[in-house]
Design a protein around this motif. Sequence first.
Motif, PDB file in Angstrom:
ATOM      1  N   CYS A   1      13.380 -39.239  35.460  1.00  0.00           N
ATOM      2  CA  CYS A   1      13.172 -39.415  34.024  1.00  0.00           C
ATOM      3  C   CYS A   1      13.340 -40.871  33.603  1.00  0.00           C
ATOM      4  O   CYS A   1      12.612 -41.351  32.733  1.00  0.00           O
ATOM      5  CB  CYS A   1      14.097 -38.497  33.233  1.00  0.00           C
ATOM      6  SG  CYS A   1      13.553 -36.776  33.258  1.00  0.00           S
ATOM      7  N   GLU A   2      14.276 -41.581  34.216  1.00  0.00           N
ATOM      8  CA  GLU A   2      14.425 -43.014  33.911  1.00  0.00           C
ATOM      9  C   GLU A   2      13.154 -43.776  34.287  1.00  0.00           C
ATOM     10  O   GLU A   2      12.692 -44.649  33.542  1.00  0.00           O
ATOM     11  CB  GLU A   2      15.640 -43.606  34.617  1.00  0.00           C
ATOM     12  CG  GLU A   2      16.953 -43.248  33.967  1.00  0.00           C
ATOM     13  CD  GLU A   2      17.038 -43.653  32.502  1.00  0.00           C
ATOM     14  OE1 GLU A   2      16.722 -44.815  32.169  1.00  0.00           O
ATOM     15  OE2 GLU A   2      17.418 -42.795  31.681  1.00  0.00           O
TER      16      GLU A   2
ATOM     17  N   THR B   1      16.646 -36.055  28.075  1.00  0.00           N
ATOM     18  CA  THR B   1      16.621 -37.083  27.030  1.00  0.00           C
ATOM     19  C   THR B   1      16.769 -36.544  25.608  1.00  0.00           C
ATOM     20  O   THR B   1      17.040 -37.311  24.693  1.00  0.00           O
ATOM     21  CB  THR B   1      15.306 -37.883  27.086  1.00  0.00           C
ATOM     22  OG1 THR B   1      14.222 -37.011  26.746  1.00  0.00           O
ATOM     23  CG2 THR B   1      15.095 -38.500  28.458  1.00  0.00           C
TER      24      THR B   1
ATOM     25  N   LYS C   1      10.505 -42.898  31.781  1.00  0.00           N
ATOM     26  CA  LYS C   1      10.730 -43.596  30.509  1.00  0.00           C
ATOM     27  C   LYS C   1      10.149 -45.002  30.558  1.00  0.00           C
ATOM     28  O   LYS C   1       9.532 -45.457  29.588  1.00  0.00           O
ATOM     29  CB  LYS C   1      12.226 -43.636  30.187  1.00  0.00           C
ATOM     30  CG  LYS C   1      12.761 -42.323  29.669  1.00  0.00           C
ATOM     31  CD  LYS C   1      14.275 -42.245  29.655  1.00  0.00           C
ATOM     32  CE  LYS C   1      14.951 -43.187  28.730  1.00  0.00           C
ATOM     33  NZ  LYS C   1      16.422 -42.963  28.664  1.00  0.00           N
TER      34      LYS C   1
ATOM     35  N   TYR D   1       9.106 -39.504  23.004  1.00  0.00           N
ATOM     36  CA  TYR D   1       9.697 -40.739  23.521  1.00  0.00           C
ATOM     37  C   TYR D   1       8.702 -41.890  23.407  1.00  0.00           C
ATOM     38  O   TYR D   1       9.063 -42.979  22.967  1.00  0.00           O
ATOM     39  CB  TYR D   1      10.154 -40.552  24.970  1.00  0.00           C
ATOM     40  CG  TYR D   1      10.813 -41.791  25.521  1.00  0.00           C
ATOM     41  CD1 TYR D   1      12.145 -42.068  25.234  1.00  0.00           C
ATOM     42  CD2 TYR D   1      10.100 -42.706  26.294  1.00  0.00           C
ATOM     43  CE1 TYR D   1      12.754 -43.215  25.710  1.00  0.00           C
ATOM     44  CE2 TYR D   1      10.704 -43.855  26.776  1.00  0.00           C
ATOM     45  CZ  TYR D   1      12.031 -44.100  26.479  1.00  0.00           C
ATOM     46  OH  TYR D   1      12.621 -45.255  26.943  1.00  0.00           O
TER      47      TYR D   1
END
Length: 121
Positions: A67-68, A104, A71, A111
């Motif tokens: 997920c990082e 998140t 992002k 996002y």
Amino acid sequence: MGRGKNAQNAGDRLVAAARRYIEEHSAEKFSLQAVAGALYVNGSYLLRIFKARTGSTLLQYHNAVRCEKAKALLAQGDKSVSQAGEETGFVSSAHFSHVFKKITGMTPTQYRVQCEGQGPD
């Protein structure tokens, strides 16, 4: 007394090695056997040590790393949501959205919109 310290250091080194392996292989399907095999340890032992030292499971850490990375791709704005999911190893957009939101608190699209709103004026 020295023996306990050595065991703690060995556990810390094992956790660090597991994190490195997961970060380097984050786009691949998660496999406890692969991680444990690469580190030459028993999978159950690795799970127990990792959870005790980090408070999270190996799979949770794997998903957080993915997920990082997603992002960063979403913030750049040149990848679609589905492309960001694919590049970070998610097999479907639905699974990507589910995991991303769980970690998140927002969907990948939300996002991206948030990132676009924070751009330079």
